[in-house]
Each structure stands twice: as C-alpha cells, then as structure tokens.
Design a protein around this motif. Structure first.
Motif, short mmCIF file in Angstrom:
data_model
loop_
_atom_site.label_atom_id
_atom_site.label_comp_id
_atom_site.label_asym_id
_atom_site.label_seq_id
_atom_site.Cartn_x
_atom_site.Cartn_y
_atom_site.Cartn_z
N SER A 1 0.83 -1.19 0.00
CA SER A 1 0.00 0.00 0.00
C SER A 1 0.87 1.25 0.00
CB SER A 1 -0.91 0.01 1.24
OG SER A 1 -1.54 1.28 1.36
N GLY A 2 0.45 2.26 -0.74
CA GLY A 2 1.14 3.54 -0.76
C GLY A 2 0.98 4.31 0.53
N LYS A 3 0.08 3.85 1.39
CA LYS A 3 -0.12 4.50 2.69
C LYS A 3 0.97 4.13 3.68
CE LYS A 3 -5.05 3.88 2.25
NZ LYS A 3 -6.23 3.36 2.93
N ARG A 4 1.57 2.96 3.46
CA ARG A 4 2.60 2.49 4.40
C ARG A 4 3.89 3.25 4.21
NH1 ARG A 4 3.25 -3.52 5.64
NH2 ARG A 4 4.54 -2.42 7.11
N LYS A 5 4.49 3.63 5.32
CA LYS A 5 5.75 4.37 5.27
C LYS A 5 6.94 3.42 5.25
CE LYS A 5 3.77 8.24 7.68
NZ LYS A 5 3.62 8.93 8.93
N ASN A 6 6.81 2.27 5.87
CA ASN A 6 7.91 1.33 5.96
C ASN A 6 7.80 0.31 4.83
OD1 ASN A 6 10.09 -0.15 6.75
ND2 ASN A 6 9.06 -1.17 8.43
N ARG A 7 8.48 0.61 3.73
CA ARG A 7 8.48 -0.28 2.58
C ARG A 7 9.93 -0.64 2.25
NH1 ARG A 7 5.61 3.14 -1.52
NH2 ARG A 7 5.33 4.74 0.03
N PRO A 8 10.28 -1.92 2.45
CA PRO A 8 11.68 -2.34 2.28
C PRO A 8 12.27 -2.02 0.90
CG PRO A 8 10.41 -4.08 3.33
CD PRO A 8 9.43 -3.01 2.93
N GLN A 9 11.52 -2.24 -0.16
CA GLN A 9 12.06 -2.00 -1.50
C GLN A 9 12.24 -0.50 -1.77
OE1 GLN A 9 13.20 -4.44 -3.75
NE2 GLN A 9 13.05 -5.47 -1.79
N LEU A 10 11.33 0.31 -1.27
CA LEU A 10 11.49 1.76 -1.42
C LEU A 10 12.70 2.22 -0.62
CD1 LEU A 10 10.69 4.52 -2.42
CD2 LEU A 10 9.03 4.65 -0.54
N ASN A 11 12.85 1.72 0.60
CA ASN A 11 14.02 2.09 1.40
C ASN A 11 15.31 1.70 0.70
OD1 ASN A 11 12.31 3.09 3.36
ND2 ASN A 11 12.37 1.24 4.60
N ALA A 12 15.33 0.53 0.09
CA ALA A 12 16.52 0.08 -0.65
C ALA A 12 16.78 0.97 -1.86
CB ALA A 12 16.37 -1.38 -1.06
N ALA A 13 15.71 1.34 -2.56
CA ALA A 13 15.85 2.21 -3.73
C ALA A 13 16.41 3.58 -3.33
CB ALA A 13 14.51 2.36 -4.44
N LEU A 14 15.89 4.13 -2.24
CA LEU A 14 16.37 5.43 -1.77
C LEU A 14 17.82 5.36 -1.31
CD1 LEU A 14 13.17 6.62 0.11
CD2 LEU A 14 14.05 7.48 -2.07
N ALA A 15 18.19 4.27 -0.65
CA ALA A 15 19.57 4.09 -0.22
C ALA A 15 20.51 4.03 -1.42
CB ALA A 15 19.70 2.84 0.65
N LEU A 16 20.09 3.32 -2.46
CA LEU A 16 20.91 3.23 -3.67
C LEU A 16 21.02 4.59 -4.34
CD1 LEU A 16 22.60 1.44 -5.54
CD2 LEU A 16 20.48 0.89 -6.77
N CYS A 17 19.95 5.36 -4.34
CA CYS A 17 20.00 6.71 -4.91
C CYS A 17 21.06 7.55 -4.21
CB CYS A 17 18.63 7.40 -4.79
SG CYS A 17 17.40 6.83 -5.96
N LYS A 18 21.06 7.50 -2.89
CA LYS A 18 22.05 8.27 -2.14
C LYS A 18 23.47 7.79 -2.44
CE LYS A 18 19.34 9.93 1.72
NZ LYS A 18 19.43 11.35 1.49
N LYS A 19 23.66 6.49 -2.44
CA LYS A 19 24.98 5.90 -2.67
C LYS A 19 25.50 6.25 -4.06
CE LYS A 19 27.42 1.50 -2.68
NZ LYS A 19 27.31 0.05 -2.51
N GLN A 20 24.65 6.17 -5.06
CA GLN A 20 25.04 6.38 -6.46
C GLN A 20 24.84 7.83 -6.93
OE1 GLN A 20 26.28 4.16 -8.79
NE2 GLN A 20 26.50 2.63 -7.18
N LYS A 21 24.29 8.67 -6.04
CA LYS A 21 23.93 10.05 -6.43
C LYS A 21 23.03 10.01 -7.66
CE LYS A 21 27.83 12.08 -4.22
NZ LYS A 21 29.14 12.57 -4.25
N ALA A 22 22.00 9.18 -7.54
CA ALA A 22 21.07 8.95 -8.64
C ALA A 22 19.71 9.57 -8.32
CB ALA A 22 20.91 7.45 -8.87
N THR A 23 18.91 9.70 -9.33
CA THR A 23 17.54 10.20 -9.20
C THR A 23 16.59 9.02 -9.19
OG1 THR A 23 18.10 12.25 -10.37
CG2 THR A 23 15.77 11.62 -10.32
N LEU A 24 15.66 9.02 -8.25
CA LEU A 24 14.61 8.00 -8.21
C LEU A 24 13.61 8.33 -9.30
CD1 LEU A 24 13.61 5.53 -6.52
CD2 LEU A 24 12.09 7.15 -5.38
N VAL A 25 13.30 7.37 -10.15
CA VAL A 25 12.35 7.60 -11.24
C VAL A 25 11.15 6.68 -11.04
CG1 VAL A 25 13.54 6.04 -12.85
CG2 VAL A 25 12.06 7.83 -13.74
#
Length: 125
Positions: free
Chosen positions: A50-74
């Motif tokens: 659900s998009g209502k949930r704040k704790n989403r493991p895959q989203l957290n992983a995607a955001l962590a990779l964005c920070k590590k790679q200095k990438a934009t989440l698309v």
C-alpha cells in the motif's frame, strides 16, 4: 535524459502484482521517458504494498541506492511513490531527487499539491 537513475515500481495488491499489468505499464512509462539519452539505470525495485505504508523495504533500498550512487529515483506516477504528503515533503526536504515521468516539469509546489490529492484519494479508497 542524462545521469543515473533508480527505478521504483509499486502496486497496492497481490492481485495487481500477480497480473503484472500495473507493473508493466509503469515499466513501459519509465523506459519510454528514459529512452534515447545518456543515462544509466543503476537499479530497479518492485514492491507490492500500500502507498499509505511508510515502511516499505524496496522503497528504502531504492532510496539508499539513490544516495549511494547520487542517482535520481524515477517513478511512473507520483502516487506510485507514496500517497502521503508528509512523506513526499520529507523526501524533498532531505534533497532526495525524484522524478515522476507523468509530470517531469513539476516544481516543488506542483508536487506537493499532487501529493495532497493522492493522499485524499487514498482516504477515499
């Protein structure tokens, strides 16, 4: 389009995830947007949650990779990222770059308005 990107795809229900229809449409939208540029897709993350949930493991992983790679989440659409104005505002506040391909020129104000609409849609659902 130039730069590094991390794709995040989300559907809300297991039925949507199993059918693949919602996911395939999101993937097609992202690929069409990125097509033809000097870009590097450094990661892809798929979540059935659900998009209502704040704790989403895959989203957290995607955001962590964005920070590590200095990438934009698309993402295909803003509501695939979240249906929570506070969450979206938090990403903006902490300078997490993200792009919704259904509205790429959206500025901060537009994104916050659309996030508020998505939040209200979630309440109605």
């Amino acid at each position: 389009m130039d730069g590094k990107f991390v794709a995040y795809y989300r559907v809300s229900t297991a039925k949507q995830g199993e059918s693949g229809l919602g996911l395939e449409a999101q993937k097609a939208a992202v690929e069409a947007y990125l097509n033809g540029g000097k870009w590097n897709l450094v990661g892809k993350f798929v979540e059935v949650e659900s998009g209502k949930r704040k704790n989403r493991p895959q989203l957290n992983a995607a955001l962590a990779l964005c920070k590590k790679q200095k990438a934009t989440l698309v993402i295909a659409k803003l509501d695939r990222l979240a249906r929570n104005l506070h969450f979206i505002s938090g990403l903006m506040e902490y300078r997490t770059e993200f792009l919704a391909v259904d509205n790429p020129p959206a500025n901060r104000l537009t994104v916050q308005i659309l996030a508020a609409v998505a939040e209200e849609e979630a309440r109605a659902i």
